[in-house]
Write a protein that holds these residues in place. Structure first.
Motif, short mmCIF file in Angstrom:
data_model
loop_
_atom_site.label_atom_id
_atom_site.label_comp_id
_atom_site.label_asym_id
_atom_site.label_seq_id
_atom_site.Cartn_x
_atom_site.Cartn_y
_atom_site.Cartn_z
N PRO A 99 25.85 40.83 43.44
CA PRO A 99 26.31 41.97 42.64
C PRO A 99 26.72 41.55 41.24
N ALA A 100 26.37 42.38 40.27
CA ALA A 100 26.62 42.05 38.86
C ALA A 100 28.00 42.49 38.40
N THR A 101 28.70 43.27 39.22
CA THR A 101 30.04 43.71 38.87
C THR A 101 31.03 43.24 39.93
N ALA A 102 32.32 43.38 39.62
CA ALA A 102 33.37 42.91 40.53
C ALA A 102 33.69 43.91 41.64
N GLU A 103 33.02 45.05 41.65
CA GLU A 103 33.28 46.05 42.69
C GLU A 103 32.81 45.53 44.04
N ASP A 104 33.71 45.57 45.02
CA ASP A 104 33.39 45.09 46.38
C ASP A 104 32.75 43.71 46.33
N ARG A 105 33.43 42.82 45.62
CA ARG A 105 32.89 41.47 45.41
C ARG A 105 34.05 40.51 45.26
N VAL A 106 33.85 39.25 45.65
CA VAL A 106 34.86 38.22 45.45
C VAL A 106 34.36 37.21 44.42
N ALA A 107 35.23 36.27 44.06
CA ALA A 107 34.93 35.32 42.99
C ALA A 107 34.15 34.12 43.50
N GLU A 108 33.05 34.40 44.15
CA GLU A 108 32.07 33.38 44.54
C GLU A 108 30.77 33.77 43.86
N VAL A 109 30.38 33.03 42.84
CA VAL A 109 29.25 33.44 42.00
C VAL A 109 28.15 32.40 42.09
N SER A 110 27.02 32.80 42.66
CA SER A 110 25.84 31.96 42.71
C SER A 110 24.90 32.34 41.58
N PHE A 111 24.27 31.33 40.97
CA PHE A 111 23.39 31.63 39.84
C PHE A 111 22.31 30.58 39.71
N THR A 112 21.27 30.95 39.01
CA THR A 112 20.23 29.99 38.61
C THR A 112 20.26 29.86 37.10
N TYR A 113 19.72 28.74 36.62
CA TYR A 113 19.68 28.46 35.18
C TYR A 113 18.22 28.19 34.84
N ALA A 146 44.21 40.49 44.00
CA ALA A 146 44.22 41.06 42.65
C ALA A 146 43.90 40.00 41.60
N HIS A 147 44.49 38.81 41.77
CA HIS A 147 44.22 37.70 40.84
C HIS A 147 42.74 37.35 40.86
N GLU A 148 42.18 37.26 42.04
CA GLU A 148 40.77 36.87 42.15
C GLU A 148 39.84 37.97 41.65
N HIS A 149 40.25 39.24 41.79
CA HIS A 149 39.44 40.32 41.26
C HIS A 149 39.32 40.20 39.74
N GLU A 150 40.45 39.88 39.09
CA GLU A 150 40.42 39.68 37.64
C GLU A 150 39.53 38.49 37.28
N LEU A 151 39.64 37.42 38.07
CA LEU A 151 38.79 36.25 37.83
C LEU A 151 37.32 36.60 38.01
N THR A 152 37.02 37.41 39.02
CA THR A 152 35.63 37.79 39.28
C THR A 152 35.04 38.50 38.07
N THR A 153 35.77 39.47 37.53
CA THR A 153 35.30 40.19 36.35
C THR A 153 35.08 39.23 35.19
N TYR A 154 36.03 38.33 34.99
CA TYR A 154 35.95 37.39 33.87
C TYR A 154 34.75 36.45 34.03
N VAL A 155 34.58 35.92 35.22
CA VAL A 155 33.49 34.95 35.45
C VAL A 155 32.14 35.62 35.32
N LEU A 156 31.98 36.81 35.90
CA LEU A 156 30.71 37.51 35.80
C LEU A 156 30.36 37.81 34.35
N ASP A 157 31.34 38.26 33.58
CA ASP A 157 31.08 38.54 32.16
C ASP A 157 30.72 37.26 31.41
#
Length: 418
Positions: free
Chosen positions: A337-351, A313-324
């Motif tokens: 995935p762009a949303t926290a649904e069925d997703r964990v707080a591991e976010v890969s990105f390019t800049y 639950a803690h990480e789900h909240e973090l996932t939403t926060y980080v993605l936003d």
């Protein structure tokens, strides 16, 4: 340690992790966002390992002296803890390996040498997915080359999900095993394992699940998961390096041949032939990772005390926060995935316009530890037409303030390379 509030007391948890209080580059507080590669260790785990070496160090199983009996009790006690942690029907289904890679190599190796019912050979098909870690790709390539089998795979959608529209054509009567990741280490995607298991059962195929990125972050019930084998590793779930777990259904483990030969995995050895012990020891040749198992047992105790539901639950909240937060940064493209649904707080990105290695270097100068590269998931990176990504991965001790530090750090990256 135990927490009682509905949400995690993260500041109290952080005090259990000595490394989180250190400074890097002189005066920069460490912001550790590389948990998908390895997690940090609480003092309770470190103390358990030191205690083992200071008071109980001996080889296990065959000794009758006090230290040997104590070491054996600690080692086998860790197996009991892991079995309960993952909901294993029997402790004998829990095999200690050195990591998840070895666990998956074990299955790939023995299926090439198994009896007629399970042996993979010419004309048989092995099914994986495009989002696998290399440790769940390379062993199957090697098995296919040895046996004449064929490797097939599910592709990934543009938004980082498995494309299961081809479920019935990818998994066929020729399929002998499906080996898939539970949570992608690149995309953060939580895969619908149950759908794949259902189809595999229809054609009589085995299923192996790589739970390396799910066991640390959410409740894992291997019986409910429905797979035949599940692999995960200790160092991503607060435990030490050098220890992993392979869970398998006991009747399968009893029927499959050993992986390695040597001490402990035998029943009787004569000069003419050898017979083998029952699982799990049949698959644990030689002196096992005793201290590492003790440490993993302590990590399981810690995670259980905190509560896996609450960690998720803690990480789900973090996932939403980080993605936003990252979505609001101009030039950032989130891979997955762009949303926290069925997703964990591991976010890969390019800049945009900045190589991930440059991003990682400037972030490190600010004390922010992220991972850059293809994360041993090159086919998935290639699928998105990029050379590499920056990955920020969070755990139970991470905070929204650290996500804010990441965003602030990216602003500095822009100043340097923009």
């Amino acid at each position: 340690m135990t927490t009682t509030a509905a949400s995690l007391d993260v500041e109290t948890i952080r005090k259990d992790f000595p490394i989180l209080s250190r400074l890097v580059h002189g005066d920069k507080p460490l912001v550790y966002l590389d948990n998908a590669a390895t997690s940090q260790k609480p003092r309770q785990v470190l103390d358990a390992i030191v205690d083992y070496y200071e008071k109980h160090n001996a080889n296990v199983h065959r000794g009758i002296h006090t230290l040997a009996e104590e070491a054996t009790a600690l080692y086998e006690g860790a197996r009991d803890k892991v079995a309960e942690f993952i909901g294993a029907p029997s402790r004998d289904e829990v095999i200690f390996t050195k990591n998840s890679s070895e666990a998956m190599n074990l299955i790939a190796r023995v299926l090439g040498e198994a009896g007629p019912g399970y042996r993979i050979g010419p004309g048989d098909e092995i099914v994986i997915t495009e989002m696998e870690h290399h440790s769940n790709i390379v062993p199957w390539h090697m098995l296919a080359e040895r046996t004449g089998a064929t490797v097939k795979w599910f592709q990934i959608t543009d938004d980082g999900r498995l494309d299961l529209s081809t479920l019935d054509s990818v998994i066929t009567e020729r399929t002998k095993i499906v080996s898939m990741v539970h949570v992608s280490n690149l995309l953060g995607t939580i895969n619908p394992v149950e759908k794949v298991v259902k189809r595999a059962r229809e054609v009589g195929a085995l299923v192996l699940v790589d739970a390396s990125q799910s066991a640390p972050h959410m409740p894992l019930d291997v019986a409910a998961l429905g797979a035949d084998f599940v692999a995960f590793t200790g160092h991503k779930m607060l435990g030490p390096t050098g220890i992993g777990v392979l869970w398998g259904r006991l009747p399968l483990l009893q029927e499959l041949p050993p992986f390695l030969g040597g001490g402990e995995m035998i029943e009787v050895v004569t000069m003419e032939r050898s017979t083998f012990a029952q699982p799990p020891h049949k698959f644990e040749a030689g002196t096992p990772p005793i201290a590492e198992a003790v440490g993993l047992g302590a990590a399981v105790d810690y995670l259980t005390a905190v509560g896996m539901d609450r960690i998720a639950a803690h990480e789900h909240e973090l996932t939403t926060y980080v993605l936003d937060a990252l979505s609001a940064v101009d030039g950032v493209r989130i891979i997955g995935p762009a949303t926290a649904e069925d997703r964990v707080a591991e976010v890969s990105f390019t800049y945009a316009g900045i190589h991930p290695h440059d991003v990682g270097q400037v972030l490190d100068e600010q004390g922010i530890a992220v991972r850059v590269g293809h994360h041993c998931a090159r086919p998935a990176v290639v699928r998105y037409g990029i050379p590499a990504t920056t990955r920020a991965s969070f755990y139970l001790y991470n905070t929204t303030a650290e996500a804010d530090a990441l965003v602030k750090g990216l602003a500095q990256v822009k100043k340097v390379f923009g």
